[in-house]
Design a protein around this motif. Structure first.
Motif, PDB file in Angstrom:
ATOM      1  N   ARG A 210     -67.071  89.622-111.259  1.00 15.73           N
ATOM      2  CA  ARG A 210     -67.735  89.915-109.998  1.00 15.73           C
ATOM      3  C   ARG A 210     -66.662  90.040-108.921  1.00 15.73           C
ATOM      4  O   ARG A 210     -65.594  89.425-109.021  1.00 15.73           O
ATOM      5  N   TRP A 211     -66.978  90.835-107.907  1.00 15.25           N
ATOM      6  CA  TRP A 211     -66.033  91.068-106.829  1.00 15.25           C
ATOM      7  C   TRP A 211     -66.297  90.106-105.687  1.00 15.25           C
ATOM      8  O   TRP A 211     -67.432  89.704-105.448  1.00 15.25           O
ATOM      9  N   ARG A 212     -65.243  89.715-105.010  1.00 15.46           N
ATOM     10  CA  ARG A 212     -65.435  88.885-103.822  1.00 15.46           C
ATOM     11  C   ARG A 212     -66.361  89.600-102.854  1.00 15.46           C
ATOM     12  O   ARG A 212     -66.337  90.822-102.724  1.00 15.46           O
ATOM     13  N   GLY A 213     -67.161  88.818-102.142  1.00 16.77           N
ATOM     14  CA  GLY A 213     -68.158  89.390-101.249  1.00 16.77           C
ATOM     15  C   GLY A 213     -67.591  90.403-100.277  1.00 16.77           C
ATOM     16  O   GLY A 213     -68.207  91.428 -99.975  1.00 16.77           O
ATOM     17  N   THR A 214     -66.387  90.144 -99.791  1.00 19.69           N
ATOM     18  CA  THR A 214     -65.751  91.043 -98.828  1.00 19.69           C
ATOM     19  C   THR A 214     -65.529  92.432 -99.413  1.00 19.69           C
ATOM     20  O   THR A 214     -65.572  93.437 -98.702  1.00 19.69           O
ATOM     21  N   PHE A 215     -65.298  92.491-100.731  1.00 18.82           N
ATOM     22  CA  PHE A 215     -64.929  93.758-101.362  1.00 18.82           C
ATOM     23  C   PHE A 215     -66.048  94.366-102.210  1.00 18.82           C
ATOM     24  O   PHE A 215     -65.901  95.484-102.706  1.00 18.82           O
ATOM     25  N   ASP A 216     -67.149  93.647-102.391  1.00 21.00           N
ATOM     26  CA  ASP A 216     -68.161  94.074-103.355  1.00 21.00           C
ATOM     27  C   ASP A 216     -68.719  95.457-103.045  1.00 21.00           C
ATOM     28  O   ASP A 216     -69.000  96.241-103.954  1.00 21.00           O
ATOM     29  N   ARG A 217     -68.896  95.766-101.788  1.00 26.77           N
ATOM     30  CA  ARG A 217     -69.524  97.033-101.421  1.00 26.77           C
ATOM     31  C   ARG A 217     -68.517  98.163-101.196  1.00 26.77           C
ATOM     32  O   ARG A 217     -68.897  99.258-100.814  1.00 26.77           O
ATOM     33  N   LEU A 218     -67.259  97.894-101.428  1.00 30.70           N
ATOM     34  CA  LEU A 218     -66.271  98.960-101.332  1.00 30.70           C
ATOM     35  C   LEU A 218     -66.528 100.010-102.407  1.00 30.70           C
ATOM     36  O   LEU A 218     -66.993  99.686-103.503  1.00 30.70           O
ATOM     37  N   PRO A 219     -66.211 101.265-102.149  1.00 34.34           N
ATOM     38  CA  PRO A 219     -66.292 102.269-103.213  1.00 34.34           C
ATOM     39  C   PRO A 219     -65.395 101.872-104.388  1.00 34.34           C
ATOM     40  O   PRO A 219     -64.353 101.230-104.204  1.00 34.34           O
ATOM     41  N   SER A 220     -65.795 102.234-105.593  1.00 34.70           N
ATOM     42  CA  SER A 220     -65.035 101.852-106.785  1.00 34.70           C
ATOM     43  C   SER A 220     -63.586 102.300-106.697  1.00 34.70           C
ATOM     44  O   SER A 220     -62.676 101.614-107.182  1.00 34.70           O
ATOM     45  N   ALA A 221     -63.329 103.453-106.065  1.00 35.08           N
ATOM     46  CA  ALA A 221     -61.969 103.987-105.991  1.00 35.08           C
ATOM     47  C   ALA A 221     -61.033 103.088-105.191  1.00 35.08           C
ATOM     48  O   ALA A 221     -59.813 103.161-105.355  1.00 35.08           O
ATOM     49  N   LEU A 222     -61.589 102.241-104.325  1.00 36.59           N
ATOM     50  CA  LEU A 222     -60.760 101.405-103.464  1.00 36.59           C
ATOM     51  C   LEU A 222     -60.580  99.988-104.011  1.00 36.59           C
ATOM     52  O   LEU A 222     -59.843  99.193-103.422  1.00 36.59           O
TER      53      LEU A 222
END
Length: 309
Positions: free
Chosen positions: A26-38
């Motif tokens: 799972r991704w940290r909350g800060t980064f979870d909604r970033l586009p996959s490319a980033l």
């Protein structure tokens, strides 16, 4: 979603000697909604399992990713493994589809390409041997139930469907009449999406029949219900449950839901299951028919082995 990857991995292991290892990320909350490319691996939450092998250990022969969280990792595995890992992604990734060795996508998604295998439904863990093994723990209470034993798999509200209390009560009354007339029994399980009012209404109307209604407490009897069932009733909102039920070779009756909006993907899936001979709309009767069990997960596993070879 995890069952898609695990089901496909287990199908591979049934065809060839293999060790299946599960990695959850799972991704940290800060980064979870970033586009996959980033996204980069350093953005993973600390609770994630390590995805790279230990120093000196080999990368896996096959990597099976599922879900949005896995996409950035799956896209990098081929390079990080030095080209040694065959990378599979389930579902339509909707991002960089061509970078994976194989995408196993539901046919109703309409995805196509040289690295795309379209299957009816999604990969899953349901197969006759697995069901029998899982059902052993429930045999004492389910095997004696009067036949026909009817598994009732109830979903719930989604973007396209709803199960309001009144409709749930009507469905339950129709099921109760059919099972009562047949002298059979029910094995009922609800989804986490089932509205509480619908759950209560159906429980009240089905509780008088022989059988059981799973409360959600204790070991999950879902596989046991599919194993011991003579007939399966499944609500139309769940693509996974419908495809899994069709893998048993038992008659699958589709219970109607209240539509919230057009759902062409669901329509295409149910049309495919009906064309295979697995499902029919529930008309208040427990008709019996036969068909070849749907074996799409095994077909996908054989495709992976063929491409590996």
């Amino acid at each position: 979603m995890e069952n898609q990857a695990l089901g496909l991995a287990e199908a591979l292991a049934r065809l060839t000697p293999a060790e299946v290892v599960v990695r959850r990320v799972r991704w940290r909350g800060t980064f979870d909604r970033l586009p996959s490319a980033l996204k980069a691996p350093w953005m993973l939450d600390g609770s994630s399992d390590p995805v790279a092998p230990a120093p000196g250990a080999p990368w896996p022969d096959v990597w099976i990713g599922t879900g949005r969280a896995a996409l950035p990792l799956s896209a990098r595995v081929k390079r990080r493994s030095g080209g040694k890992t065959f990378v599979v992604q389930t579902q339509d990734p909707r991002w960089r589809t061509g970078v994976y060795d194989l995408v196993v996508a539901p046919d109703h998604d309409g995805l196509a390409g040289p690295n795309v295998l379209s299957i009816v439904g999604s990969p899953h863990r349901v197969n006759a041997e697995g069901l029998a093994a899982a059902a052993a723990a429930f045999a004492e209470r389910l095997a004696p139930l009067p036949r026909p034993r009817v598994a009732v798999l109830v979903g719930g509200r989604s973007r396209a469907h709803d199960l309001p209390q009144t409709h749930a009560a009507q469905l339950a009354d129709a099921v109760a009449r059919a099972v009562g007339e047949a002298g059979g029994s029910v094995m009922v399980t609800f989804s986490r999406r089932t509205p509480e009012a619908a759950r209560i209404a159906m429980t009240e109307r089905l509780a008088g029949l022989p059988g059981e209604i799973w409360s959600g407490e204790g070991p999950n009897p879902y596989f046991a219900y599919l194993h011991f069932a003579d007939q399966v009733l499944v609500t139309a909102d769940s693509a996974n449950m419908a495809a899994e039920a069709a893998s048993t070779g038992k008659p699958v009756h589709v219970l109607p839901m209240v539509p919230l909006k057009p759902a062409p993907k669901f329509d295409r899936l149910h049309a495919a299951l009906n064309a295979h001979g697995a499902t029919r709309p529930f008309d208040g009767r427990l008709d019996v028919w036969t068909y070849d069990p749907l074996a799409e997960t095994e077909r996908a596993a054989r495709e992976i082995l063929g491409r590996l070879a």
